[in-house]
Enzyme design. Sequence first.
Site, PDB file in Angstrom:
ATOM      1  N   SER A  38      34.469  48.830  46.752  1.00  0.00           N
ATOM      2  CA  SER A  38      34.514  49.953  45.813  1.00  0.00           C
ATOM      3  C   SER A  38      34.363  49.551  44.356  1.00  0.00           C
ATOM      4  O   SER A  38      33.980  50.380  43.529  1.00  0.00           O
ATOM      5  CB  SER A  38      35.831  50.729  45.987  1.00  0.00           C
ATOM      6  OG  SER A  38      36.937  49.869  45.864  1.00  0.00           O
ATOM      7  N   HIS A 263      40.702  51.540  39.432  1.00  0.00           N
ATOM      8  CA  HIS A 263      39.308  51.130  39.585  1.00  0.00           C
ATOM      9  C   HIS A 263      38.592  51.309  38.249  1.00  0.00           C
ATOM     10  O   HIS A 263      39.046  52.076  37.389  1.00  0.00           O
ATOM     11  CB  HIS A 263      38.603  51.997  40.638  1.00  0.00           C
ATOM     12  CG  HIS A 263      38.832  51.553  42.043  1.00  0.00           C
ATOM     13  ND1 HIS A 263      40.045  51.648  42.664  1.00  0.00           N
ATOM     14  CD2 HIS A 263      37.980  51.007  42.949  1.00  0.00           C
ATOM     15  CE1 HIS A 263      39.951  51.190  43.903  1.00  0.00           C
ATOM     16  NE2 HIS A 263      38.704  50.789  44.106  1.00  0.00           N
TER      17      HIS A 263
END
Length: 287
Positions: A38, A263
């Site tokens: 990811s 993230h």
Amino acid sequence: MGAALLSAGAALAPAGTAAASTATEGRHKVDYVALGDSYASAPLVPTQVDATCLRSDRNYPSLVARSRAATLTDVSCSGATTADMTAAQDGVPPQLDALDRGTDLVTVTIGGNDIGFSTVLGTCVQLMSSDPAGAPCRSRFAGGGTDQISDAIAQTGPKVARVLRDIHRRAPHARVVVVGYPDLFPEDGVGCTSKSVPLAARDFAWLRDKEKELNAMLVRQARHGRAQYVNTYTPTVGHDLCRPAGERWIETFAPETPAAPVHPNAAGEGAMATAVETALTRPMGHR
């Protein structure tokens, strides 16, 4: 890294593979394949172009491809582990199937899910209230004389080595680039415990050190695996999840801009792309 931290309900575009400009670079158009988890696919960063893998057309592979006028085959996928390089992931073909003898450039960001980093973070959040000023997560994973995360990193090293061997076997002429993970936590170890960052004060430094340990393992595997390592950590120091909006390139556990929790946001992916582009201007082996 882990899909366990991803937010649900994002508006996704139809599945597809991000493509770069059709312009040529000299007489040969670079055939670029992007692999990884990811941190490469950029879940929830606009615009999402693959609903299964939560892949953005503004992830670092897409930005690098546009910069180099390369033809991009992006198979990075949220939640991917080293096993998903050679085995199907939730119906998605093995990532290494995208490679062939005509591949010129390969980037790969992998390893975080192998050590269960998102699960570790989830445990850290759950333990925070038991000792907000202490390091309950470090005690949980490293309190018995053995650091379970260090052990997991060591066990992941040979898996990354195997991935690099398989890449070279399938794409023998490609330049192979291992892209490390950006700076998630404050470099000075001073935390920012809050509703959006629910971690105990002294766990920040331990988590920082575990990430550095993961990146150090990737450096070693790249060196021994005939690959170039790209350091995305140093260029992103000062833009960790504790920074205010606008300075933050890593989102908190409750993102304020479109990105998955803990993230890179669009700016973070851009910084990773710049690090990769800079590395590609240097000959292989240059550090």
